[in-house]
Design an enzyme around this catalytic site. Structure first.
Site, PDB file in Angstrom:
ATOM      1  N   LYS A  41       0.816  -1.214   0.000  1.00  0.00           N
ATOM      2  CA  LYS A  41       0.000   0.000   0.000  1.00  0.00           C
ATOM      3  C   LYS A  41       0.854   1.270   0.000  1.00  0.00           C
ATOM      4  O   LYS A  41       0.475   2.287  -0.567  1.00  0.00           O
ATOM      5  CB  LYS A  41      -0.959  -0.014   1.199  1.00  0.00           C
ATOM      6  CG  LYS A  41      -2.081  -1.046   1.093  1.00  0.00           C
ATOM      7  CD  LYS A  41      -3.037  -0.927   2.258  1.00  0.00           C
ATOM      8  CE  LYS A  41      -4.268  -1.817   2.068  1.00  0.00           C
ATOM      9  NZ  LYS A  41      -3.933  -3.236   2.016  1.00  0.00           N
TER      10      LYS A  41
ATOM     11  N   GLU B  25      -3.147   6.126   7.917  1.00  0.00           N
ATOM     12  CA  GLU B  25      -3.907   7.101   7.133  1.00  0.00           C
ATOM     13  C   GLU B  25      -4.816   7.899   8.049  1.00  0.00           C
ATOM     14  O   GLU B  25      -5.264   7.409   9.088  1.00  0.00           O
ATOM     15  CB  GLU B  25      -4.792   6.393   6.091  1.00  0.00           C
ATOM     16  CG  GLU B  25      -4.034   5.801   4.932  1.00  0.00           C
ATOM     17  CD  GLU B  25      -4.966   5.118   3.942  1.00  0.00           C
ATOM     18  OE1 GLU B  25      -6.146   4.912   4.295  1.00  0.00           O
ATOM     19  OE2 GLU B  25      -4.524   4.791   2.836  1.00  0.00           O
TER      20      GLU B  25
ATOM     21  N   HIS C 226     -14.730  -3.292   8.918  1.00  0.00           N
ATOM     22  CA  HIS C 226     -14.023  -2.979   7.674  1.00  0.00           C
ATOM     23  C   HIS C 226     -14.159  -4.068   6.625  1.00  0.00           C
ATOM     24  O   HIS C 226     -13.426  -4.079   5.637  1.00  0.00           O
ATOM     25  CB  HIS C 226     -12.541  -2.684   7.945  1.00  0.00           C
ATOM     26  CG  HIS C 226     -12.308  -1.746   9.077  1.00  0.00           C
ATOM     27  ND1 HIS C 226     -12.764  -0.453   9.060  1.00  0.00           N
ATOM     28  CD2 HIS C 226     -11.723  -1.932  10.293  1.00  0.00           C
ATOM     29  CE1 HIS C 226     -12.452   0.132  10.208  1.00  0.00           C
ATOM     30  NE2 HIS C 226     -11.830  -0.749  10.972  1.00  0.00           N
TER      31      HIS C 226
ATOM     32  N   ARG D 248      -7.202  -8.062  -8.906  1.00  0.00           N
ATOM     33  CA  ARG D 248      -7.875  -9.355  -9.078  1.00  0.00           C
ATOM     34  C   ARG D 248      -9.350  -9.096  -9.314  1.00  0.00           C
ATOM     35  O   ARG D 248      -9.810  -7.956  -9.305  1.00  0.00           O
ATOM     36  CB  ARG D 248      -7.700 -10.207  -7.812  1.00  0.00           C
ATOM     37  CG  ARG D 248      -8.160  -9.465  -6.552  1.00  0.00           C
ATOM     38  CD  ARG D 248      -8.196 -10.345  -5.327  1.00  0.00           C
ATOM     39  NE  ARG D 248      -8.328  -9.596  -4.095  1.00  0.00           N
ATOM     40  CZ  ARG D 248      -9.447  -9.084  -3.621  1.00  0.00           C
ATOM     41  NH1 ARG D 248     -10.571  -9.207  -4.300  1.00  0.00           N
ATOM     42  NH2 ARG D 248      -9.465  -8.438  -2.469  1.00  0.00           N
TER      43      ARG D 248
END
Length: 674
Positions: A116, A200, A235, A293
């Protein structure tokens, strides 16, 4: 186009890929572990190869075994589905080295997006908006804590190599940061073998909107519009829909363009999804990650575009160009998908394992598609994700799609493990959801409606349970007697019936720890007078040709389903599900209640101990953490008290119901004064 394809996956996605491959005339090869030896995907494929023991690391995650299976069967290509090896760049390279086509993007694109931190840097250079945060290589705990302070709380901790909600924690202050970091690291290692983290800025009420992209090896790249995946729990996505409701056209266009730019920036080929956080108030959106994907929720995109994304994947992998350009893609109506899981919403959504003793899905309903990889008799194993099926509704507009989905969930019947079917129906029929008032905190905001307090079964449920037990008993008696009479008639069972006068008997059920005693008096007119806890009602029933019970209570009739398995009684009534157990008086007398013991809610592995024998603790303190089905579950102190025993250590496997912590309630101050 290849002539033979190995599917390096299991469950519903393996079955879904087999379906498209068969339509294209491609021979399919399934792989399976010990746990999946009798799974539907094994039977549906043309060939099947055993690749190892039940744990995923020794079977589905072992790329060498998968490639060897392809060699043995002559498979020319491997489709990885999602999860497992689908975003493993080393596996993609290994396929190429073996001369096998990998149905997915280039390994270089996976590596660019697999971390990430790297992905954020690439996106920033490509002009794609990103959230403030820390995406660096330094992973010292103190450094990460300092970066969290710099970014400003609340922050989101994310596993750098992760996805699917694993290794993620929302942290609202510095005091909570160390424990959250430790938990996120452990979960990331268990799921991905990598404990690197990124940080983040956390947005409290955003929407999660993602764009489906497709690129070929000839420079073509388009998007197939967006999906809204804002309905999440821990999440992890619960419901998805396409297109995103109330998304302004200008935002839709800008988001689609940003997604295409992201794909082009890494030389992408194949199907991918670019995920954004969208702030409706400001109209801003920020890049989250790219999934290199096919996504779990791809069916809603297929429903509104008419495109078979798996077929496109196979054609692009064979070197073909995209069959159309951007302007050719049109939206047709609206689609919504929900994920049916084997989990118990009334017990904190703990995954539920066991055999599916009854399984009936609404596959023939208008506008409904069901993708599943199980059937009646299948076992939901502790080794894999507990998803049972995806239910997708399509309609000319959102309101129609939601009505169809709500009705389909009413007809969804699964007995054995607990499921979230009733919870899903409450979501899609909730007024706020219908109005499009969705955001990532939707479930928490509407918890009282979506997870109402568990109540004791009412008269309709008790009546249905009684009727189901009597019908089952009558059918068995008729079979044993070799009777040709209607086996569903109460007259086929001696039960409490009397030739002269009204017979009477008692039946008892358990709901949780509560015993529900029911008295039945068999009336001369064929009805039953049911009495329970001072409530009295006249009960009549019949079993219809489709196996449903028509149940009459005081002259009001309704249709329900009752599934029996041993002493387990499951009642399906208009989308609500009640699980009872029929009491065996002899066995119940010896019943060993767990009481106040702190026991394992499911099979798993101990990953952390926060206390030692002799420690005094306060109510709510974390005692022990077990990992099961790729998620961590923390056992908390039920009251102030002391730890008297720890039978297991870190790394030990535990069975469901095993005592994890010896615990004695009582205030430490009281003990000292005594």
């Amino acid at each position: 186009m290849v002539s033979s394809l190995l599917i390096a996956n299991r469950g519903e996605i393996a079955c879904r890929i087999i379906r498209t491959a068969r339509s294209l005339g491609i021979r399919t090869v399934a792989v399976f572990s010990d746990a999946d030896a009798d799974a539907p995907h094994v039977h549906q494929a043309d060939q099947a190869v055993w690749i190892g023991p039940s744990p995923a690391r020794e079977s589905y995650l072992d790329g060498n075994r998968v490639i060897e299976a392809a060699r043995r069967t002559g498979a020319e290509a491997i489709h990885p589905g999602y999860g497992f090896l689908s975003e493993n760049a080393d596996f993609a390279d290994a396929c190429a080295a073996a001369g096998i086509t990998f149905v997915g993007p280039p390994a270089s694109a996976m590596r660019a997006m697999g971390g990430k931190s790297t992905a954020k840097a690439i996106m920033a250079d490509a002009g794609v908006p990103i959230l403030p945060g820390y995406h660096g290589d330094g992973q010292d705990d103190a450094l990460l804590s300092a970066e969290a302070d710099r970014v400003g709380y609340p922050i989101m901790l994310k596993a750098s190599a992760g996805g699917g909600g694993k290794g993620m924690r929302v942290v609202r202050d510095a005091e909570a940061f160390p424990a959250a970091l430790g938990g996120a690291r452990r979960e990331a290692v268990a799921a991905f073998g990598d404990d690197r983290m990124l940080i983040e800025r956390y947005l409290d009420h955003p929407r999660h909107v993602e764009v489906q992209v497709f690129a070929d090896s000839h420079g073509g790249c388009i998007h197939l519009f967006e999906r809204d995946c804002s309905i999440q729990r821990r999440h992890q996505k619960v419901a998805e829909e396409a297109p995103a409701p109330d998304l302004p056209p200008a935002v839709r266009e800008a988001m689609g363009a940003a997604a295409v730019a992201a794909a082009k920036a890494i030389g992408y080929v194949g199907a991918g999804t670019v995920e954004f956080l969208y702030a409706p108030d400001s109209g801003e959106f920020f890049f989250m990650e790219m999934n290199t994907r096919l996504q779990v929720e791809h069916p809603v995109t297929e429903a509104v575009t008419g495109v078979d994304l798996v077929a496109w994947q196979l054609r692009i992998a064979a070197g073909e160009a995209l069959p159309c350009v951007q302007d050719d893609i049109r939206l047709d109506g609206h689609a919504v998908e929900v994920r049916l899981y084997a989990e118990d919403p009334d017990a904190g959504f703990l995954p539920s394992t066991g055999r599916l003793t009854h399984f009936s899905m609404p596959e023939r309903e208008v506008g409904i598609r069901v993708d599943s990889g199980v059937d009646a008799g299948s076992v939901i194993s502790v080794h894999y994700d507990p998803m049972i099926a995806k239910i997708i509704a399509h309609g000319p507009d959102r309101a129609t799609a939601l009505r169809r989905l709500g009705r389909a969930l009413e007809k969804t019947e699964v007995a054995g493990p607990a499921t979230n079917a009733a919870f899903l129906r409450r979501i899609v029929t909730h007024p706020a959801f219908a109005a499009g008032a969705i955001e990532t905190g939707f479930i928490e905001k509407h918890t009282a409606d979506l997870l109402p307090e568990r109540r004791l079964p009412g008269l309709p449920t008790l009546g249905a349970a009684v009727a189901g037990v009597l019908a089952d008993r009558a059918a068995k008696a008729a079979r044993q007697a070799g009777s040709s009479a209607d086996p569903w008639s109460p007259w086929g069972d001696a039960g409490g019936w009397r030739l002269n006068g009204e017979g009477e008997e008692r039946i008892a059920f358990r709901s949780g720890e509560v015993l529900l005693a029911v008295t039945l008096r068999y009336l001369r007119d064929g009805c039953i007078l049911l009495t329970s806890d001072g409530i009295e009602a006249r009960l009549a029933y019949r079993v219809d040709d489709d196996g449903m019970l028509s149940l009459g209570i005081d002259g009001v009739w309704r249709r329900v389903r009752v599934a029996l398995d041993g002493l387990a009684v499951t009642v399906f009534d208009s989308g609500e599900i009640q699980r009872l157990s029929l009491v065996d008086p002899i066995a119940d007398a010896d019943r060993d209640a767990v009481g106040g013991k702190l026991v394992a809610p499911m099979p798993g592995r101990v990953v952390a101990l926060h206390v030692a024998v002799g420690d005094s603790v306060k109510k709510g303190v974390a005692l022990i953490v077990i990992e099961a089905m790729k998620m961590e579950h923390t056992i908390l102190a039920p009251a102030d008290g002391a730890v008297t025993g720890l039978p297991f250590g870190v790394g030990d496997q535990v069975e469901e119901g095993a005592e994890l912590v010896g615990f004695e309630s009582g205030s430490p101050e009281e003990d000292a004064s005594a």
